[in-house]
Design an enzyme around this catalytic site. Sequence first.
Site, PDB file in Angstrom:
ATOM      1  N   LYS A   1      -6.045 -11.217  -5.489  1.00  0.00           N
ATOM      2  CA  LYS A   1      -7.640 -11.570  -4.326  1.00  0.00           C
ATOM      3  C   LYS A   1      -8.487 -10.331  -5.173  1.00  0.00           C
ATOM      4  O   LYS A   1      -8.495  -9.489  -5.417  1.00  0.00           O
ATOM      5  CB  LYS A   1      -7.359 -11.353  -3.187  1.00  0.00           C
ATOM      6  CG  LYS A   1      -6.869 -10.494  -2.446  1.00  0.00           C
ATOM      7  CD  LYS A   1      -6.694 -10.223  -0.813  1.00  0.00           C
ATOM      8  CE  LYS A   1      -7.417  -9.308  -0.205  1.00  0.00           C
ATOM      9  NZ  LYS A   1      -8.048  -8.434   0.779  1.00  0.00           N
TER      10      LYS A   1
ATOM     11  N   LYS B   1     -11.347  -4.588  -2.472  1.00  0.00           N
ATOM     12  CA  LYS B   1     -13.384  -3.564  -2.733  1.00  0.00           C
ATOM     13  C   LYS B   1     -12.341  -2.780  -3.083  1.00  0.00           C
ATOM     14  O   LYS B   1     -12.886  -1.596  -4.472  1.00  0.00           O
ATOM     15  CB  LYS B   1     -13.681  -2.772  -1.010  1.00  0.00           C
ATOM     16  CG  LYS B   1     -13.871  -3.140  -0.717  1.00  0.00           C
ATOM     17  CD  LYS B   1     -14.220  -3.362   0.835  1.00  0.00           C
ATOM     18  CE  LYS B   1     -13.823  -3.816   2.040  1.00  0.00           C
ATOM     19  NZ  LYS B   1     -12.850  -3.444   3.082  1.00  0.00           N
TER      20      LYS B   1
ATOM     21  N   LYS C   1       0.612  -1.196  -0.125  1.00  0.00           N
ATOM     22  CA  LYS C   1      -0.152   0.014  -0.135  1.00  0.00           C
ATOM     23  C   LYS C   1       1.034   1.378  -0.247  1.00  0.00           C
ATOM     24  O   LYS C   1       0.324   2.045  -0.387  1.00  0.00           O
ATOM     25  CB  LYS C   1      -0.684  -0.564   0.899  1.00  0.00           C
ATOM     26  CG  LYS C   1      -1.746  -1.308   1.323  1.00  0.00           C
ATOM     27  CD  LYS C   1      -3.287  -0.475   1.573  1.00  0.00           C
ATOM     28  CE  LYS C   1      -4.282  -2.372   0.741  1.00  0.00           C
ATOM     29  NZ  LYS C   1      -5.417  -1.838   1.020  1.00  0.00           N
TER      30      LYS C   1
HETATM   31  P1  ATP Z   1      -9.988  -3.312   0.526  1.00  0.00           P
HETATM   32  O1  ATP Z   1      -9.261  -3.607  -1.010  1.00  0.00           O
HETATM   33  O2  ATP Z   1     -10.090  -1.960   0.622  1.00  0.00           O
HETATM   34  O3  ATP Z   1      -7.938  -3.763   0.895  1.00  0.00           O
HETATM   35  P2  ATP Z   1     -10.360  -6.220   1.005  1.00  0.00           P
HETATM   36  O4  ATP Z   1     -11.636  -5.984  -0.233  1.00  0.00           O
HETATM   37  O5  ATP Z   1      -9.513  -6.330   0.925  1.00  0.00           O
HETATM   38  O6  ATP Z   1     -10.445  -4.146   0.896  1.00  0.00           O
HETATM   39  P3  ATP Z   1     -10.267  -6.076   3.708  1.00  0.00           P
HETATM   40  O7  ATP Z   1     -11.543  -5.269   4.421  1.00  0.00           O
HETATM   41  O8  ATP Z   1      -9.632  -6.382   3.933  1.00  0.00           O
HETATM   42  O9  ATP Z   1     -11.134  -5.853   2.011  1.00  0.00           O
HETATM   43  O10 ATP Z   1     -10.476  -7.290   4.211  1.00  0.00           O
HETATM   44  C1  ATP Z   1     -11.869  -7.615   5.460  1.00  0.00           C
HETATM   45  C2  ATP Z   1     -12.114  -9.378   5.660  1.00  0.00           C
HETATM   46  O11 ATP Z   1     -12.483  -9.399   4.362  1.00  0.00           O
HETATM   47  C3  ATP Z   1     -10.717  -9.669   5.479  1.00  0.00           C
HETATM   48  O12 ATP Z   1     -11.230 -11.113   6.878  1.00  0.00           O
HETATM   49  C4  ATP Z   1     -10.324 -10.218   4.756  1.00  0.00           C
HETATM   50  O13 ATP Z   1      -9.589 -11.489   4.719  1.00  0.00           O
HETATM   51  C5  ATP Z   1     -11.780 -10.992   4.243  1.00  0.00           C
HETATM   52  N1  ATP Z   1     -11.381 -10.080   2.753  1.00  0.00           N
HETATM   53  C6  ATP Z   1     -10.750  -9.713   2.146  1.00  0.00           C
HETATM   54  N2  ATP Z   1     -10.818  -9.871   0.285  1.00  0.00           N
HETATM   55  C7  ATP Z   1     -11.191 -11.493   0.348  1.00  0.00           C
HETATM   56  C8  ATP Z   1     -10.907 -12.069  -1.085  1.00  0.00           C
HETATM   57  N3  ATP Z   1     -11.110 -11.470  -2.375  1.00  0.00           N
HETATM   58  N4  ATP Z   1     -11.698 -13.849  -0.493  1.00  0.00           N
HETATM   59  C9  ATP Z   1     -11.374 -14.079   0.560  1.00  0.00           C
HETATM   60  N5  ATP Z   1     -11.442 -12.890   1.939  1.00  0.00           N
HETATM   61  C10 ATP Z   1     -11.893 -11.759   1.711  1.00  0.00           C
END
Ligand code: ATP
Length: 332
Positions: free
Chosen positions: A198, A201, A114
Amino acid sequence: MKGQSRIFSGIRPSGDLHIGNYLGAIKQWIKLQDSHEIIAGIVDLHAITTPHEPEKLRRATLETAMVYLAAGLDPNKVTLMVQSHVPAHTELAWILGTMTPLGELERMTQFKEKGREAAARQGIMAGLLNYPVLMAADILLYQTAVVPVGEDQEQHVELARSIAERFNNKYGETFTVPAVQLQKESARIMSLTDPEKKMSKSDESAKSAIMLADEPGAIREKIKSAVTDSGKEIRYDPDAKPAVSNLLVIFSELSGRPIKELEESYNGKAYAEFKSDLAEAVIEGLKPLQAKLTELRENEQAVLTILRDGSEKAAAIANKTLASVREKIGFL
Ligand code: ATP
Ligand code: LTN
């Protein structure tokens, strides 16, 4: 027995939630809500470590709470709270930050990743570096015994462990040292446009993620344009066929049909047919959640009350831990 192990976990309200958040995080909490005392946070203090817009943050915080409820977290069993509503999080994070070597924070993979993005945009802020210290505070305030997270967060929980051990060694037993509970592979949902990344968001590509509130038309569209692998077979093999394996995982998780059974029923069939059935399975699988979400959106006041009560309950636990910390480190 409930009460024996408390779990804190959270999602950053940094945008709309997608099926990865649901399958990888929220669905796991739902499974644990009868056997554990779960505190489900909406971690807005973490959300502001990356650029944000105030009105969007406020909206996303409320929407995240609604998704927790719509997905099936029962507010009578689970404590739903907003991180910034419990000031103990920031206070403990400050204290722990004074005992955390800079080098350990600079080594964190998420900070490096990041940080690189941030450096290109607005420069790296100290909050991004301190992100894992705040996360350690989240976990340690509630004497969390296990932290169920995806692989990407493992390093942060390890850091929370070492911060807890260091504090306990210096000041006497204060914190439960948390263990990581790694989610199984299938709980990691990959991007529809790049199966090496992965689902996230903050992905720039709008077609990479299926949002929980997506309309049927958008779901069909995204799945239709999802990348597939070379070769025609529809089988689960994450190394050789990462894209199709990811689609199989999504299909299985949202329809409840085992992967084996899906492989058999699509043996010899074309990707197009598989994708079209997958789209319908996703639409059906999300229907109950979406129906509840619509109801909740019409009753925001009730959601705000749940959050207020939850944050009060969380604060009562957190303040106990914080009081003992303040005493031990010598505050008057
Ligand atoms: P950002 O893109 O803003 O970092 P994110 O979508 O990766 O957001 P987080 O807020 O970092 O989501 O994660 C929230 C929860 O969702 C965490 O427990 C994370 O492990 C889970 N999570 C996020 N993306 C995935 C994914 N692609 N598959 C499974 N679990 C996920
Ligand atoms: N950093 C986590 C969200 C998070 C969290 C926590 C998870 C903040 N505090 C405490 C577990 C325990 C993420 O990005 N998924």
